[in-house]
Scaffold this motif. Structure first.
Motif, PDB file in Angstrom:
ATOM      1  N   LEU A 140     100.470  65.387  50.461  1.00 22.78           N
ATOM      2  CA  LEU A 140      99.653  66.245  51.326  1.00 22.78           C
ATOM      3  C   LEU A 140      98.942  67.316  50.488  1.00 22.78           C
ATOM      4  O   LEU A 140      97.747  67.582  50.669  1.00 22.78           O
ATOM      5  CB  LEU A 140     100.543  66.894  52.391  1.00 22.78           C
ATOM      6  N   GLN A 141      99.671  67.905  49.558  1.00 21.29           N
ATOM      7  CA  GLN A 141      99.072  68.901  48.653  1.00 21.29           C
ATOM      8  C   GLN A 141      97.892  68.316  47.888  1.00 21.29           C
ATOM      9  O   GLN A 141      96.844  68.939  47.746  1.00 21.29           O
ATOM     10  CB  GLN A 141     100.114  69.391  47.628  1.00 21.29           C
ATOM     11  N   GLN A 142      98.094  67.102  47.381  1.00 15.17           N
ATOM     12  CA  GLN A 142      97.021  66.459  46.598  1.00 15.17           C
ATOM     13  C   GLN A 142      95.789  66.210  47.458  1.00 15.17           C
ATOM     14  O   GLN A 142      94.668  66.397  47.017  1.00 15.17           O
ATOM     15  CB  GLN A 142      97.501  65.125  46.032  1.00 15.17           C
ATOM     16  N   ILE A 143      96.022  65.777  48.695  1.00 18.09           N
ATOM     17  CA  ILE A 143      94.872  65.526  49.576  1.00 18.09           C
ATOM     18  C   ILE A 143      94.129  66.835  49.800  1.00 18.09           C
ATOM     19  O   ILE A 143      92.907  66.897  49.731  1.00 18.09           O
ATOM     20  CB  ILE A 143      95.321  64.901  50.915  1.00 18.09           C
ATOM     21  N   ARG A 144      94.915  67.909  50.039  1.00 15.01           N
ATOM     22  CA  ARG A 144      94.278  69.223  50.250  1.00 15.01           C
ATOM     23  C   ARG A 144      93.446  69.629  49.045  1.00 15.01           C
ATOM     24  O   ARG A 144      92.329  70.111  49.185  1.00 15.01           O
ATOM     25  CB  ARG A 144      95.366  70.288  50.444  1.00 15.01           C
ATOM     26  N   GLN A 145      94.035  69.456  47.854  1.00 15.28           N
ATOM     27  CA  GLN A 145      93.345  69.941  46.656  1.00 15.28           C
ATOM     28  C   GLN A 145      92.204  69.037  46.224  1.00 15.28           C
ATOM     29  O   GLN A 145      91.142  69.506  45.855  1.00 15.28           O
ATOM     30  CB  GLN A 145      94.344  70.079  45.508  1.00 15.28           C
ATOM     31  N   ARG A 146      92.448  67.747  46.263  1.00  7.84           N
ATOM     32  CA  ARG A 146      91.440  66.856  45.663  1.00  7.84           C
ATOM     33  C   ARG A 146      90.451  66.277  46.664  1.00  7.84           C
ATOM     34  O   ARG A 146      89.362  65.857  46.286  1.00  7.84           O
ATOM     35  CB  ARG A 146      92.125  65.729  44.893  1.00  7.84           C
ATOM     36  N   LEU A 147      90.841  66.215  47.943  1.00  2.00           N
ATOM     37  CA  LEU A 147      89.925  65.589  48.899  1.00  2.00           C
ATOM     38  C   LEU A 147      89.339  66.583  49.895  1.00  2.00           C
ATOM     39  O   LEU A 147      88.142  66.753  49.958  1.00  2.00           O
ATOM     40  CB  LEU A 147      90.623  64.444  49.634  1.00  2.00           C
ATOM     41  N   THR A 148      90.193  67.214  50.656  1.00  2.00           N
ATOM     42  CA  THR A 148      89.657  68.149  51.651  1.00  2.00           C
ATOM     43  C   THR A 148      90.735  69.127  52.115  1.00  2.00           C
ATOM     44  O   THR A 148      91.868  68.717  52.389  1.00  2.00           O
ATOM     45  CB  THR A 148      89.102  67.400  52.891  1.00  2.00           C
ATOM     46  N   PRO A 149      90.383  70.405  52.226  1.00  2.36           N
ATOM     47  CA  PRO A 149      91.346  71.370  52.775  1.00  2.36           C
ATOM     48  C   PRO A 149      91.522  71.179  54.282  1.00  2.36           C
ATOM     49  O   PRO A 149      92.438  71.739  54.874  1.00  2.36           O
ATOM     50  CB  PRO A 149      90.698  72.724  52.474  1.00  2.36           C
ATOM     51  N   ASN A 150      90.661  70.370  54.893  1.00  2.00           N
ATOM     52  CA  ASN A 150      90.707  70.221  56.352  1.00  2.00           C
ATOM     53  C   ASN A 150      91.579  69.065  56.825  1.00  2.00           C
ATOM     54  O   ASN A 150      91.412  68.578  57.933  1.00  2.00           O
ATOM     55  CB  ASN A 150      89.291  70.050  56.909  1.00  2.00           C
ATOM     56  N   VAL A 151      92.499  68.629  55.972  1.00  4.72           N
ATOM     57  CA  VAL A 151      93.431  67.582  56.400  1.00  4.72           C
ATOM     58  C   VAL A 151      94.525  68.267  57.214  1.00  4.72           C
ATOM     59  O   VAL A 151      94.946  69.379  56.896  1.00  4.72           O
ATOM     60  CB  VAL A 151      94.022  66.837  55.179  1.00  4.72           C
ATOM     61  N   ILE A 152      94.948  67.619  58.302  1.00  2.00           N
ATOM     62  CA  ILE A 152      95.965  68.243  59.132  1.00  2.00           C
ATOM     63  C   ILE A 152      96.993  67.203  59.601  1.00  2.00           C
ATOM     64  O   ILE A 152      96.650  66.255  60.296  1.00  2.00           O
ATOM     65  CB  ILE A 152      95.315  69.012  60.307  1.00  2.00           C
ATOM     66  N   PRO A 153      98.251  67.361  59.186  1.00  2.00           N
ATOM     67  CA  PRO A 153      99.270  66.387  59.596  1.00  2.00           C
ATOM     68  C   PRO A 153      99.510  66.449  61.102  1.00  2.00           C
ATOM     69  O   PRO A 153      99.631  67.530  61.669  1.00  2.00           O
ATOM     70  CB  PRO A 153     100.530  66.838  58.853  1.00  2.00           C
ATOM     71  N   VAL A 154      99.538  65.276  61.716  1.00  2.00           N
ATOM     72  CA  VAL A 154      99.897  65.164  63.127  1.00  2.00           C
ATOM     73  C   VAL A 154     101.322  64.614  63.220  1.00  2.00           C
ATOM     74  O   VAL A 154     101.994  64.752  64.224  1.00  2.00           O
ATOM     75  CB  VAL A 154      98.893  64.248  63.865  1.00  2.00           C
ATOM     76  N   GLU A 155     101.751  63.997  62.109  1.00  2.00           N
ATOM     77  CA  GLU A 155     103.125  63.485  62.043  1.00  2.00           C
ATOM     78  C   GLU A 155     103.752  63.923  60.724  1.00  2.00           C
ATOM     79  O   GLU A 155     103.044  64.087  59.728  1.00  2.00           O
ATOM     80  CB  GLU A 155     103.120  61.956  62.046  1.00  2.00           C
ATOM     81  N   ILE A 156     105.078  64.072  60.735  1.00  2.00           N
ATOM     82  CA  ILE A 156     105.791  64.292  59.467  1.00  2.00           C
ATOM     83  C   ILE A 156     106.986  63.341  59.415  1.00  2.00           C
ATOM     84  O   ILE A 156     107.553  62.983  60.453  1.00  2.00           O
ATOM     85  CB  ILE A 156     106.261  65.761  59.298  1.00  2.00           C
ATOM     86  N   PRO A 157     107.367  62.911  58.213  1.00  2.00           N
ATOM     87  CA  PRO A 157     108.478  61.962  58.107  1.00  2.00           C
ATOM     88  C   PRO A 157     109.836  62.660  58.158  1.00  2.00           C
ATOM     89  O   PRO A 157     109.936  63.831  57.805  1.00  2.00           O
ATOM     90  CB  PRO A 157     108.259  61.345  56.725  1.00  2.00           C
ATOM     91  N   ILE A 158     110.825  61.923  58.597  1.00  2.00           N
ATOM     92  CA  ILE A 158     112.211  62.384  58.454  1.00  2.00           C
ATOM     93  C   ILE A 158     112.809  61.564  57.320  1.00  2.00           C
ATOM     94  O   ILE A 158     112.914  60.341  57.416  1.00  2.00           O
ATOM     95  CB  ILE A 158     113.022  62.153  59.746  1.00  2.00           C
ATOM     96  N   GLY A 159     113.133  62.236  56.252  1.00  5.47           N
ATOM     97  CA  GLY A 159     113.663  61.545  55.065  1.00  5.47           C
ATOM     98  C   GLY A 159     112.536  60.863  54.307  1.00  5.47           C
ATOM     99  O   GLY A 159     111.431  60.658  54.837  1.00  5.47           O
ATOM    100  N   GLU A 160     112.816  60.553  53.050  1.00  2.00           N
ATOM    101  CA  GLU A 160     111.826  59.891  52.199  1.00  2.00           C
ATOM    102  C   GLU A 160     112.535  58.876  51.318  1.00  2.00           C
ATOM    103  O   GLU A 160     113.741  58.995  51.105  1.00  2.00           O
ATOM    104  CB  GLU A 160     111.137  60.927  51.296  1.00  2.00           C
ATOM    105  N   GLY A 161     111.798  57.924  50.794  1.00  2.00           N
ATOM    106  CA  GLY A 161     112.418  56.895  49.961  1.00  2.00           C
ATOM    107  C   GLY A 161     113.445  56.146  50.775  1.00  2.00           C
ATOM    108  O   GLY A 161     113.215  55.846  51.950  1.00  2.00           O
ATOM    109  N   SER A 162     114.604  55.891  50.174  1.00  2.00           N
ATOM    110  CA  SER A 162     115.590  55.061  50.878  1.00  2.00           C
ATOM    111  C   SER A 162     116.145  55.759  52.119  1.00  2.00           C
ATOM    112  O   SER A 162     116.728  55.122  52.978  1.00  2.00           O
ATOM    113  CB  SER A 162     116.714  54.684  49.917  1.00  2.00           C
TER     114      SER A 162
END
Ligand SMILES: Nc1nc2c(ncn2[C@@H]2O[C@H](COP(=O)(O)OP(=O)(O)O)[C@@H](O)[C@H]2O)c(=O)[nH]1
Ligand SMILES: [Mg+2]
Length: 703
Positions: free
Chosen positions: A147-169
């Protein structure tokens, strides 16, 4: 499958870097919707939209591919696109056919070059973009980092509508910020079965933070919503969706979702959001098409069924056992199976037999397709990518897909003697299929040149040619079309005399050579006074000089940019004829050109490199080492680094695309355009002259 009207259709291009999970996601979306019966896999070569032999073998997308997902009484046409720069032509074609983009970002690799490039392409075209972070089940996945990378490299106007619970396995669920509900997935269910719960207690704090951001962003899009929010009232779901859709349309807002295509987590939510947030085909901006085959005025095209039929062929793909399949987007009107249509681009009639929609490699025949839809037909007679299909009564030509300029050039040779014609025919058909692949003959170097977007692109074209037309070819570094010119003025005589019994041959001329401006070519001036050469022989002298100039005096390259004055000569009333004066011209060229301080000219390209500032020094140093002359540097704007313009000899640019790519980790792009010829520096010229004399010796030795 039932008929869908334009208000019930969403055309979505799936974009992103190579290996970010696009093809897997398209497969998962079609499968989760029930429209595709099997959950395919890229690894096993069964993914819905990677079905060409070249794709199955290499395990990445080369061609765009179409799939369908019917969801919420809506038909979502998904256009899977290739991520690698070499096949960018198809990604752009996919965008042209679509009304919005689903930009896939790998949860592990994050924002990459292809993500950046295609995101910017979509934004430039004013297409709404919805982000999805994929592969969240993979080891080392990180939602926050991506998300940080998208904000910095693509657009500051990205807005999560969903967030994950846990990551990887431990990735096990997804929270929808808006509904404030969590989906906890059941392990091992192929279709992504889940249990819906409240936000788990241990996720509450993260949830609150992201929720606040979302609501504030939505409120900020609209004054009445903002007021309601500031007064402490809730913003309802309908209002929020409408606000988000409007924000996406204006390019002010880019919602972001989460998924794992492999596990089918989050996939159904993505389907619903495509239906709710992407514009329908009916909402497309009107297009301005040219009327008629030569027409100079335009007509407006709207996605209405009662308008005359118009469609753009955005892809041609040849498939084993079927032949050429044309994919087209209907921009107005409807069309029935078996309809007679008209290709105004090429002025030919066509019949749409077996009108179908594509579900990956499968074709589902349909009786009719309506405005806004995407369909395909096989075996059109003379229709190629970028042609418009319309009707005899209302012929139009739609704006074409703007294909990227070729970046790499090679010479191509048939591997086996006698296959040259087959190779030529194959090359031209490949170009009709893929406009980013170009074929030219260079008469100066006597080579057929092929150009494309990268070495990998050309290599794939060769393997397609082998598979489809059964003929093999090889690529070599193209010869450089050097030229010669003179830098000093000189004069001299050409005298041809032969006496071999019977009638002799006699021609004699005096000529002066003068340097002429770059690009002016060749000029001949008759300055004969008093009839020292009869006027009927003068064209023969000119012809002789031109013939000799085709192979100059330094290294056998054509001599250009010089002026010839024919000022004196003599003739014989019996022995003179045209042939003799032509010989005199040839001899005069050899004598005089040798005295004119001949130099080599080399072809130069003007190139424009856009690079992140971190690599600017390196890119400029490299251009200088290629004998490049830097014209200027400026900011590329939008935090995209700098743009460098330079003039570089063609001989130094072979494989520049590949070198630049590795030098800048794919972050820099460039365009090239032929600029003209200039005198070659002595040292470089000597190398070319030495090489030409050694090949001459070889040629002599062979004889
Ligand atoms: N673990 C995991 N692997 C995935 C997922 N999506 C794709 N992959 C794998 O990542 C690789 C690239 O995926 P692909 O769909 O071909 O990416 P594309 O190049 O963007 O179309 C393939 O080996 C896929 O099997 C996912 O959600 N989870
Ligand atoms: Mg793919």
């Amino acid at each position: 499958m039932r008929e869908y009207g334009s208000a019930e259709i969403r055309n979505v291009a799936v974009l992103g870097h190579g290996a970010s999970g696009k093809t897997s996601l398209v497969d998962a979306l079609a499968f989760a919707s029930g429209s595709s019966k099997r959950h395919g896999s890229v690894k096993e070569g069964t993914a819905l939209t990677d079905y060409a032999p070249e794709e199955i073998e290499r395990k990445y997308s080369i061609n765009l591919g179409c799939a369908v997902a019917e969801w919420m009484d809506t038909k979502i046409n998904l256009i899977d696109t290739p991520g690698y720069l070499d096949f960018q032509g198809d990604a752009i074609a996919g965008l042209t056919a679509a009304d919005g983009a689903l930009c896939v970002v790998s949860g592990v690799a994050g924002v990459e070059v292809g993500t950046e490039r295609m995101f910017r392409e979509a934004v430039t075209r004013k297409d709404p973009v919805l982000f999805v972070v994929s592969m969240l089940d993979k080891e080392h996945a990180s939602f926050d980092r991506v998300l940080q990378q998208i904000r910095q490299r693509l657009t500051p106007n990205v807005i999560p509508v969903e967030i994950p619970i846990g990551e990887g396995s431990s990735f096990r669920g997804i929270i929808n910020l808006f509904s404030k509900r969590a989906h906890l997935y059941k392990k091992g269910t192929k279709t992504g079965e889940y249990e819906e719960t409240d936000v788990p207690a241990d996720q509450k704090e993260r949830f609150d933070g992201y929720y606040q951001q979302l609501i504030e962003t939505i409120a900020a899009t609209d004054d009445t919503l903002l007021e309601r929010y500031l007064e402490g009232n809730e913003i309802g779901r309908e209002d929020a969706i409408a606000a988000m859709k409007a924000g996406m349309k204006g390019g002010d807002l880019f919602p972001l979702f989460c998924c794992s295509a492999e596990l089918s987590y989050g996939v159904r939510a993505v389907l619903s959001k495509l239906v709710e947030l992407m514009p329908s085909a009916y909402e497309m901006e009107e297009l301005h098409a040219l009327k008629g085959a030569e027409g100079d005025h335009t007509v407006e095209i709207h996605a209405r069924d009662d308008a005359p039929f118009t469609g753009l062929v955005f892809k041609t793909q040849s498939e084993p056992h079927v032949g050429d399949v044309s994919f087209f987007r209907i921009f107005s009107g409807s069309v029935a199976n078996g309809a007679d249509v008209f290709n105004a681009t090429r002025n030919v009639a066509e019949k749409l037999g077996h009108l179908s929609i594509a579900q990956g490699r499968d074709r589902i025949e349909v009786p009719r397709l309506r405005a806004g839809d995407i369909g395909c037909v096989a075996k059109l007679k003379n229709t190629h990518t970028n042609d418009t299909l319309s009707t005899r009564e209302h012929p139009v030509r739609l704006p074409q897909i703007t294909v990227p300029e070729p970046l790499v050039v090679f010479a191509i040779h048939a591997s086996a003697r006698g296959d040259e014609e087959k190779v030529q025919a194959g090359l031209h058909r490949l170009h009709d299929e893929d406009p980013t692949f170009e074929v030219h003959y260079n008469p100066e170097t006597h080579e057929t040149l092929v150009s494309g977007l990268g070495e990998r692109h050309l290599e794939i074209m060769l393997s397609k040619m082998k598979r489809k037309y059964g003929v093999q070819a090889e690529l070599t570094r193209p010869r450089v079309a050097y030229r010669e010119t003179i830098t000093a003025k000189a004069e001299g005589q050409g005298r041809h005399k032969k006496q071999t019994g019977g009638r002799g041959q006699f021609g004699d001329c005096w000529v002066r050579f003068l340097p002429a401006p770059r690009g002016s070519g060749y000029h001949f001036e008759d300055k004969i006074v008093g009839g020292s050469i009869p006027s009927k022989f003068i064209p023969a002298v000119d012809k002789g000089i031109q013939e000799a100039a085709v192979r100059g005096v330094l290294a056998g390259y054509p001599m250009v940019d010089f002026k010839v004055e024919l000022f004196d000569g003599s003739y014989h009333s019996v022995d003179s004829n045209e042939m003799s004066f032509k010989m005199a011209g040839i001899l005069a060229f050899k004598t005089v050109a040798a005295k004119c301080r001949t130099v080599l000219l080399e072809p130069l390209d003007e190139i424009e490199v856009t690079t992140p500032d971190d690599y600017l020094g390196d890119v400029m140093g490299d251009l200088s080492s290629r004998r490049g002359h830097i014209l200027g540097t400026e900011s590329a704007g939008d935090g995209r680094g700098s743009r460098v313009r330079a003039v570089v000899p063609q001989s130094e640019l072979h494989l520049y695309a590949t070198d630049l790519h590795s030098r800048t980790h794919g972050r820099a792009t460039f365009t090239r355009r032929f600029r003209g010829y200039e005198q070659m520096p002595a040292e470089a010229a000597e190398r070319v002259i030495a090489a030409s004399s050694s090949t001459k010796k070889e040629e002599l030795a062979e004889v």
